[in-house]
Design a protein around this motif. Structure first.
Motif, PDB file in Angstrom:
ATOM      1  N   ILE A   6       0.867  -1.180   0.000  1.00 26.65           N
ATOM      2  CA  ILE A   6       0.000   0.000   0.000  1.00 26.65           C
ATOM      3  C   ILE A   6       0.900   1.226   0.000  1.00 26.65           C
ATOM      4  O   ILE A   6       1.778   1.355   0.861  1.00 26.65           O
ATOM      5  CB  ILE A   6      -0.894   0.048   1.251  1.00 26.65           C
ATOM      6  N   VAL A   7       0.670   2.130  -0.951  1.00 24.58           N
ATOM      7  CA  VAL A   7       1.467   3.350  -1.041  1.00 24.58           C
ATOM      8  C   VAL A   7       0.510   4.539  -0.971  1.00 24.58           C
ATOM      9  O   VAL A   7      -0.202   4.843  -1.929  1.00 24.58           O
ATOM     10  CB  VAL A   7       2.291   3.398  -2.346  1.00 24.58           C
ATOM     11  N   ASP A   8       0.489   5.188   0.190  1.00 21.58           N
ATOM     12  CA  ASP A   8      -0.413   6.319   0.420  1.00 21.58           C
ATOM     13  C   ASP A   8       0.189   7.172   1.520  1.00 21.58           C
ATOM     14  O   ASP A   8       0.717   6.636   2.504  1.00 21.58           O
ATOM     15  CB  ASP A   8      -1.805   5.799   0.832  1.00 21.58           C
ATOM     16  N   ASP A   9       0.117   8.488   1.369  1.00 25.17           N
ATOM     17  CA  ASP A   9       0.709   9.373   2.373  1.00 25.17           C
ATOM     18  C   ASP A   9      -0.172   9.559   3.599  1.00 25.17           C
ATOM     19  O   ASP A   9       0.273  10.119   4.591  1.00 25.17           O
ATOM     20  CB  ASP A   9       1.074  10.732   1.763  1.00 25.17           C
ATOM     21  N   HIS A  10      -1.389   9.063   3.576  1.00 24.87           N
ATOM     22  CA  HIS A  10      -2.286   9.186   4.728  1.00 24.87           C
ATOM     23  C   HIS A  10      -2.285   7.891   5.539  1.00 24.87           C
ATOM     24  O   HIS A  10      -2.754   6.846   5.070  1.00 24.87           O
ATOM     25  CB  HIS A  10      -3.710   9.526   4.274  1.00 24.87           C
ATOM     26  N   ALA A  11      -1.788   7.984   6.759  1.00 22.24           N
ATOM     27  CA  ALA A  11      -1.677   6.808   7.626  1.00 22.24           C
ATOM     28  C   ALA A  11      -3.035   6.171   7.896  1.00 22.24           C
ATOM     29  O   ALA A  11      -3.141   4.941   7.970  1.00 22.24           O
ATOM     30  CB  ALA A  11      -0.994   7.187   8.942  1.00 22.24           C
ATOM     31  N   ASP A  12      -4.086   6.987   8.038  1.00 18.00           N
ATOM     32  CA  ASP A  12      -5.420   6.435   8.313  1.00 18.00           C
ATOM     33  C   ASP A  12      -5.922   5.584   7.143  1.00 18.00           C
ATOM     34  O   ASP A  12      -6.540   4.536   7.351  1.00 18.00           O
ATOM     35  CB  ASP A  12      -6.427   7.545   8.605  1.00 18.00           C
ATOM     36  N   ILE A  13      -5.659   6.024   5.926  1.00 18.72           N
ATOM     37  CA  ILE A  13      -6.066   5.246   4.750  1.00 18.72           C
ATOM     38  C   ILE A  13      -5.270   3.945   4.697  1.00 18.72           C
ATOM     39  O   ILE A  13      -5.830   2.867   4.446  1.00 18.72           O
ATOM     40  CB  ILE A  13      -5.873   6.054   3.452  1.00 18.72           C
ATOM     41  N   ARG A  14      -3.953   4.036   4.925  1.00 17.92           N
ATOM     42  CA  ARG A  14      -3.140   2.810   4.922  1.00 17.92           C
ATOM     43  C   ARG A  14      -3.655   1.820   5.949  1.00 17.92           C
ATOM     44  O   ARG A  14      -3.760   0.624   5.679  1.00 17.92           O
ATOM     45  CB  ARG A  14      -1.664   3.138   5.177  1.00 17.92           C
ATOM     46  N   ARG A  15      -4.001   2.310   7.137  1.00 13.71           N
ATOM     47  CA  ARG A  15      -4.491   1.430   8.193  1.00 13.71           C
ATOM     48  C   ARG A  15      -5.817   0.784   7.793  1.00 13.71           C
ATOM     49  O   ARG A  15      -6.008  -0.424   7.955  1.00 13.71           O
ATOM     50  CB  ARG A  15      -4.649   2.196   9.507  1.00 13.71           C
ATOM     51  N   ARG A  45       8.796  -8.803  -3.316  1.00 10.16           N
ATOM     52  CA  ARG A  45       7.931  -8.804  -4.499  1.00 10.16           C
ATOM     53  C   ARG A  45       6.485  -9.059  -4.081  1.00 10.16           C
ATOM     54  O   ARG A  45       6.092 -10.197  -3.811  1.00 10.16           O
ATOM     55  CB  ARG A  45       8.410  -9.870  -5.489  1.00 10.16           C
ATOM     56  N   PRO A  46       5.665  -8.005  -4.041  1.00 12.16           N
ATOM     57  CA  PRO A  46       4.246  -8.212  -3.745  1.00 12.16           C
ATOM     58  C   PRO A  46       3.506  -8.725  -4.973  1.00 12.16           C
ATOM     59  O   PRO A  46       4.041  -8.738  -6.084  1.00 12.16           O
ATOM     60  CB  PRO A  46       3.765  -6.803  -3.368  1.00 12.16           C
ATOM     61  N   ASP A  47       2.273  -9.138  -4.762  1.00 11.99           N
ATOM     62  CA  ASP A  47       1.409  -9.557  -5.863  1.00 11.99           C
ATOM     63  C   ASP A  47       0.734  -8.367  -6.525  1.00 11.99           C
ATOM     64  O   ASP A  47       0.264  -8.479  -7.657  1.00 11.99           O
ATOM     65  CB  ASP A  47       0.343 -10.539  -5.356  1.00 11.99           C
ATOM     66  N   ALA A  48       0.682  -7.236  -5.814  1.00 10.60           N
ATOM     67  CA  ALA A  48       0.060  -6.029  -6.365  1.00 10.60           C
ATOM     68  C   ALA A  48       0.469  -4.817  -5.540  1.00 10.60           C
ATOM     69  O   ALA A  48       0.843  -4.941  -4.373  1.00 10.60           O
ATOM     70  CB  ALA A  48      -1.456  -6.160  -6.383  1.00 10.60           C
ATOM     71  N   LEU A  49       0.358  -3.651  -6.174  1.00 10.23           N
ATOM     72  CA  LEU A  49       0.544  -2.365  -5.501  1.00 10.23           C
ATOM     73  C   LEU A  49      -0.790  -1.644  -5.469  1.00 10.23           C
ATOM     74  O   LEU A  49      -1.498  -1.596  -6.481  1.00 10.23           O
ATOM     75  CB  LEU A  49       1.525  -1.479  -6.264  1.00 10.23           C
ATOM     76  N   LEU A  50      -1.124  -1.057  -4.332  1.00  8.86           N
ATOM     77  CA  LEU A  50      -2.260  -0.140  -4.202  1.00  8.86           C
ATOM     78  C   LEU A  50      -1.672   1.240  -4.005  1.00  8.86           C
ATOM     79  O   LEU A  50      -0.958   1.471  -3.018  1.00  8.86           O
ATOM     80  CB  LEU A  50      -3.119  -0.500  -2.993  1.00  8.86           C
ATOM     81  N   VAL A  51      -1.940   2.152  -4.931  1.00 10.47           N
ATOM     82  CA  VAL A  51      -1.218   3.422  -4.968  1.00 10.47           C
ATOM     83  C   VAL A  51      -2.179   4.607  -5.013  1.00 10.47           C
ATOM     84  O   VAL A  51      -3.100   4.636  -5.834  1.00 10.47           O
ATOM     85  CB  VAL A  51      -0.297   3.459  -6.215  1.00 10.47           C
ATOM     86  N   ASP A  52      -1.907   5.599  -4.171  1.00  8.98           N
ATOM     87  CA  ASP A  52      -2.616   6.876  -4.226  1.00  8.98           C
ATOM     88  C   ASP A  52      -1.976   7.734  -5.314  1.00  8.98           C
ATOM     89  O   ASP A  52      -0.775   7.628  -5.567  1.00  8.98           O
ATOM     90  CB  ASP A  52      -2.518   7.572  -2.869  1.00  8.98           C
ATOM     91  N   LEU A  53      -2.759   8.563  -5.960  1.00  4.44           N
ATOM     92  CA  LEU A  53      -2.201   9.466  -6.972  1.00  4.44           C
ATOM     93  C   LEU A  53      -1.447  10.627  -6.344  1.00  4.44           C
ATOM     94  O   LEU A  53      -0.349  10.961  -6.770  1.00  4.44           O
ATOM     95  CB  LEU A  53      -3.323  10.042  -7.855  1.00  4.44           C
TER      96      LEU A  53
END
Length: 124
Positions: A6-15, A45-53
């Motif tokens: 998970i790649v996101d600058d908001h800790a609450d969203i990551r959680r 190596r993950p199976d996928a990335l979840l990324v915020d813009l």
């Protein structure tokens, strides 16, 4: 076990995303911005990335392009999970190489289904 970064600058969203995925027995790691995520991919190596813009430093579009440019990650599924819902934002994300584009707020079921779809499509 599936693995997702998970790649996101908001800790609450990551959680929130982490809790959703861990409930489905997914191994989760987190990064607060793109360059940290790229460094993590050097040894994992993950199976996928979840990324915020929208992130400080390397944003999601730049991260997606960098993932696609690397020989070891060029086929890694990338799913944008973002509040940017304009058609142009979606087009930009898909042109950068994303496999899917989901909007915040997200449905946990939709997130799980989309990750399963893109991971299966990548042969993971």
């Amino acid at each position: 076990m599936k693995k997702v970064l998970i790649v996101d600058d908001h800790a609450d969203i990551r959680r929130l995303v982490r809790l959703t995925l861990e409930f489905e027995d997914v191994e989760v790691r987190e990064a607060a911005e793109g360059s940290s995520a790229l460094k993590m991919l050097d040894g994992w190596r993950p199976d996928a990335l979840l990324v915020d813009l929208m992130m400080p430093g390397m944003d999601g579009l730049a991260l997606c392009r960098a993932v696609r440019a690397r020989s070891d990650t060029h086929d890694l599924p990338v799913v944008f999970l973002t509040a940017r819902g304009q058609a142009q934002d979606r087009d930009d994300g898909l042109k950068a190489g994303a496999n899917a584009y989901l909007l915040k707020p997200f449905s946990p079921l939709q997130l799980i289904q989309e990750l399963g779809r893109v991971s299966a499509g990548a042969g993971a």
